[in-house]
Scaffold this active site. Structure first.
Site, PDB file in Angstrom:
ATOM      1  N   ARG A   1       0.808  -1.198   0.035  1.00  0.00           N
ATOM      2  CA  ARG A   1      -0.093  -0.238  -0.005  1.00  0.00           C
ATOM      3  C   ARG A   1       0.731   1.161   0.048  1.00  0.00           C
ATOM      4  NH1 ARG A   1      -3.021  -3.675  -0.589  1.00  0.00           N
ATOM      5  NH2 ARG A   1      -5.160  -3.809  -0.039  1.00  0.00           N
TER       6      ARG A   1
ATOM      7  N   SER B   1     -10.611  -0.808   3.520  1.00  0.00           N
ATOM      8  CA  SER B   1      -9.758  -1.160   4.669  1.00  0.00           C
ATOM      9  C   SER B   1      -9.487   0.368   5.392  1.00  0.00           C
ATOM     10  CB  SER B   1      -8.622  -2.007   4.479  1.00  0.00           C
ATOM     11  OG  SER B   1      -9.038  -3.244   3.760  1.00  0.00           O
TER      12      SER B   1
ATOM     13  N   GLU C   1      -4.808   3.334   6.615  1.00  0.00           N
ATOM     14  CA  GLU C   1      -4.581   3.161   5.025  1.00  0.00           C
ATOM     15  C   GLU C   1      -5.061   4.210   4.348  1.00  0.00           C
ATOM     16  OE1 GLU C   1      -5.395   1.000   1.230  1.00  0.00           O
ATOM     17  OE2 GLU C   1      -6.537   0.156   2.784  1.00  0.00           O
TER      18      GLU C   1
END
Ligand code: EPU
Length: 355
Positions: free
Chosen positions: A167, A236, A332
């Site tokens: 990520r 998420s 995130e």
């Protein structure tokens, strides 16, 4: 008509962020032609304004009104070329990610099927290095084209130079706020092999088609993840945390069933959703924000949530996970204040040592 004359003032961003948070942009423009970027950049410079690009708005936490220009990336177009071994697909940044994946699978160009139904646009995919079900963008991306604010021209960066990590990418570090991504090129090998090692895909036959994987991934995501059109969310909310193997061993003594995956550099990845779930936080609410009932890693807007509700919920989860597991969860989702992206820890602070 010049693109600058199409700039609107005081635009409500509620429908441009999938959390559905009410925040305004002082200036707002839709970018439909990559030749207009230079003119926009000159205007931003002259006005000395902060700016940010929004694609699908599916990974943003808008903390307050934005004091500068929001550029909605609407660049469209897909071009395909091929060699004996692979397809090269150049897609404009404003293309919807899922529609793009669906189209490639339908055209008989497999390789992106595990990444079906991820909300957002093609242009956002390299920024986060999106990933799901054992595949990440880094595996399929060959290069990214962007307009450099610094050099005032279009540049190309190869996938190898994008510093892709979990990520993460160069677009979140050295090139942050420096570029407007216009196109992403994908290299899909004709010697395609199904990737079915991950969880729910394991039961599939080895000779499965890309279309079947695409359908299964869609089914799994629909069953677990809330549709942002129905219930505001940004996928998420936290990253899956990395811990040392020493810490993992300690945790496994106490929690033998704890899911874990080996990562690079002698580290292991834990499932943040599992940690939050163990604390009994599914359905926990603060104001209009809640932990999703079916997937604890997803925070949802159940009733006109404000950014402060999500922040309070996020702090509570970080505190609980820290106290129980000695693990610090990192968001995130990208936190955006009035002048741009801000490091989440600066907003959230650190959890207390314990109660
Ligand atoms: N789990 C629970 N309870 C929960 C949620 C998860 O016990 O409420 C357990 C699951 O049973 C499983 C483990 O945690 O053993 C991992 O869960 P899952 O397979 O659902 O995946 P995840 O780690 O929660 C990651 C990505 C998702 C991606 C899926 C599938 C991150 C931060 N998230 O989620 O990506 O779709 O794997 O590959 O890496 C996103 O980034 O927005 C996103 C949705």
């Amino acid at each position: 008509m010049s693109v600058v004359s199409a700039i609107k003032r005081d635009v409500d961003l509620t429908s441009y962020n999938t959390f559905g948070l009410a925040a305004k942009a002082k200036y707002f423009v839709e970018l439909t032609n990559s030749n207009d970027i230079g003119e926009l950049v000159s205007w931003i410079r002259a006005e000395q304004l902060p700016w940010m690009v929004i694609g699908g708005g599916s990974n943003l936490l808008l903390l307050e009104d934005f004091a500068g220009l929001v550029v909605l990336n609407q660049l469209r177009g897909i071009e395909v070329s091929e060699t004996a071994d692979s397809y090269s697909i150049r897609a404009a940044a404003g293309e919807d990610w899922h529609k793009f994946v669906k189209w490639t699978v339908e055209q008989g160009m497999p390789g992106l099927e595990n990444l079906a139904l991820i909300p957002g646009t093609v242009g956002a995919s390299p920024v986060q290095n999106i990933g799901a079900y054992g595949v990440e963008l880094a595996d399929v991306c060959s290069e990214v084209e962007y307009y450099s604010i610094h050099s005032n021209r279009t540049q190309v960066i190869s996938s190898e130079d994008c510093q892709f990590a979990y990520r993460d990418s160069i677009f979140k570090s050295a090139l942050k706020d420096q570029v407007i991504i216009s196109h992403v090129t994908f290299k899909l090998n004709k010697s395609w092999q199904a990737k079915c090692e991950y969880g729910g895909l394991k039961q599939l036959e080895a000779d499965i088609s890309a279309q079947t994987i695409f359908d299964e991934v869609c089914k799994m995501r629909i069953s677990k993840l809330p549709d942002p059109q129905v219930l505001g969310n940004a996928g998420s909310f936290f990253k899956n945390p990395l811990v040392s193997n020493e810490q993992l061993a300690k945790l496994l003594c106490r929690y033998p069933d704890m899911p874990n995956y080996s990562a690079t550099n002698g580290l292991s990845k834990l499932a943040a959703g599992w940690l939050i779930d163990q604390l009994g936080l599914k359905g926990y609410t603060v104001g209009g924000a809640a932990v999703h009932q079916d997937q604890a890693l997803v925070l949802v807007n159940i009733a006109n949530a404000k950014a402060i509700d999500l922040l309070a919920l996020c702090r509570h989860i970080r505190q609980q996970v820290w106290q129980r597991f000695d693990v610090l969860l990192q968001p995130e989702v990208r936190f955006i204040n009035s002048i741009g992206e801000v490091e989440p820890t600066l907003v959230l602070g650190m959890p207390d040592a314990g109660e």
